[in-house]
Design a protein around this motif. Structure first.
Motif, PDB file in Angstrom:
ATOM      1  N   GLN A  36       0.851  -1.266   0.063  1.00  0.00           N
ATOM      2  CA  GLN A  36      -0.134  -0.093   0.054  1.00  0.00           C
ATOM      3  C   GLN A  36       0.837   1.265  -0.070  1.00  0.00           C
ATOM      4  O   GLN A  36       0.276   2.317  -0.339  1.00  0.00           O
ATOM      5  CB  GLN A  36      -0.730  -0.093   1.268  1.00  0.00           C
ATOM      6  CG  GLN A  36      -1.853  -1.059   1.318  1.00  0.00           C
ATOM      7  CD  GLN A  36      -2.749  -1.082   2.358  1.00  0.00           C
ATOM      8  OE1 GLN A  36      -3.484   0.132   2.698  1.00  0.00           O
ATOM      9  NE2 GLN A  36      -2.806  -2.250   3.238  1.00  0.00           N
ATOM     10  N   ASN A  95      -5.541   1.159   4.057  1.00  0.00           N
ATOM     11  CA  ASN A  95      -6.591   1.959   3.474  1.00  0.00           C
ATOM     12  C   ASN A  95      -7.624   2.016   4.371  1.00  0.00           C
ATOM     13  O   ASN A  95      -8.277   2.924   4.301  1.00  0.00           O
ATOM     14  CB  ASN A  95      -6.838   1.194   1.935  1.00  0.00           C
ATOM     15  CG  ASN A  95      -5.751   1.393   1.000  1.00  0.00           C
ATOM     16  OD1 ASN A  95      -4.921   2.377   1.065  1.00  0.00           O
ATOM     17  ND2 ASN A  95      -5.646   0.488   0.307  1.00  0.00           N
ATOM     18  N   ARG A  98      -7.313   4.868   7.175  1.00  0.00           N
ATOM     19  CA  ARG A  98      -6.989   6.268   6.893  1.00  0.00           C
ATOM     20  C   ARG A  98      -8.038   7.313   6.920  1.00  0.00           C
ATOM     21  O   ARG A  98      -9.319   6.915   7.027  1.00  0.00           O
ATOM     22  CB  ARG A  98      -6.446   6.247   5.344  1.00  0.00           C
ATOM     23  CG  ARG A  98      -5.213   5.534   4.987  1.00  0.00           C
ATOM     24  CD  ARG A  98      -4.811   5.567   3.569  1.00  0.00           C
ATOM     25  NE  ARG A  98      -3.444   4.797   3.510  1.00  0.00           N
ATOM     26  CZ  ARG A  98      -3.394   4.371   2.247  1.00  0.00           C
ATOM     27  NH1 ARG A  98      -3.770   5.048   1.381  1.00  0.00           N
ATOM     28  NH2 ARG A  98      -1.941   3.433   2.347  1.00  0.00           N
TER      29      ARG A  98
END
Length: 154
Positions: A36, A95, A98
């Motif tokens: 990522q 992800n 976040r």
């Protein structure tokens, strides 16, 4: 990190810890997080993680949410003739986590340890395309420097 990172920076249930052992959970977390962060760097091996975790000059911070590792940051120290400096590297938040202050918490924990170890400053770099991360660093208090950064690939 997204625009919704808040100045308060705390996520209910999120905790920051320093990695002290390398186990299957840590290896799996880095296997998920590093892609990522970078498409060109493979996740670190168990041996490299052990070097980082056990190293006197590196501190690996982990963010946990509901018990699961959702982020990491590596703080590297180096001594030069004018003092101790520190560098933040490889900040990554999953992800799904976040935009909720996890990145802020990781950075603030790193800054606290850098102060405790007597670093005179902490530096980091961030690609301009990572707009929300750059805004976060500025909100925390990092100042953009006008400099020429050079790299020699070996």
């Amino acid at each position: 990190m997204t625009d919704s990172d808040t100045d308060s920076g705390n996520v209910i249930g999120a905790t920051i810890e320093v990695a002290t052992t390398v186990d299957d959970e840590l290896v799996a977390a880095f296997e998920s997080l590093i892609p990522q962060l970078s498409s060109s760097s493979p996740p670190p091996s168990r041996e490299l993680l052990a070097d980082l975790v056990d190293g006197a000059d590196t501190v690996v911070f982990l963010a946990r949410l509901d018990g699961a590792i959702v982020g990491s940051l590596t703080l590297a120290f180096y001594r030069i003739p004018t003092g101790i400096k520190a560098w933040i590297e490889d900040v990554v938040v999953d992800n799904a986590a976040r935009g909720h202050g996890v990145g802020r918490m990781l950075n603030e924990a790193a800054l606290d340890v850098a102060r405790q170890r007597g670093a005179k400053n902490v530096s980091l770099t961030s690609r301009p395309s990572r707009e929300s991360a750059n805004r976060l660093y500025q909100r925390i208090g990092f100042q953009r420097r006008e400099t020429n950064l050079y790299r020699f690939d070996l």
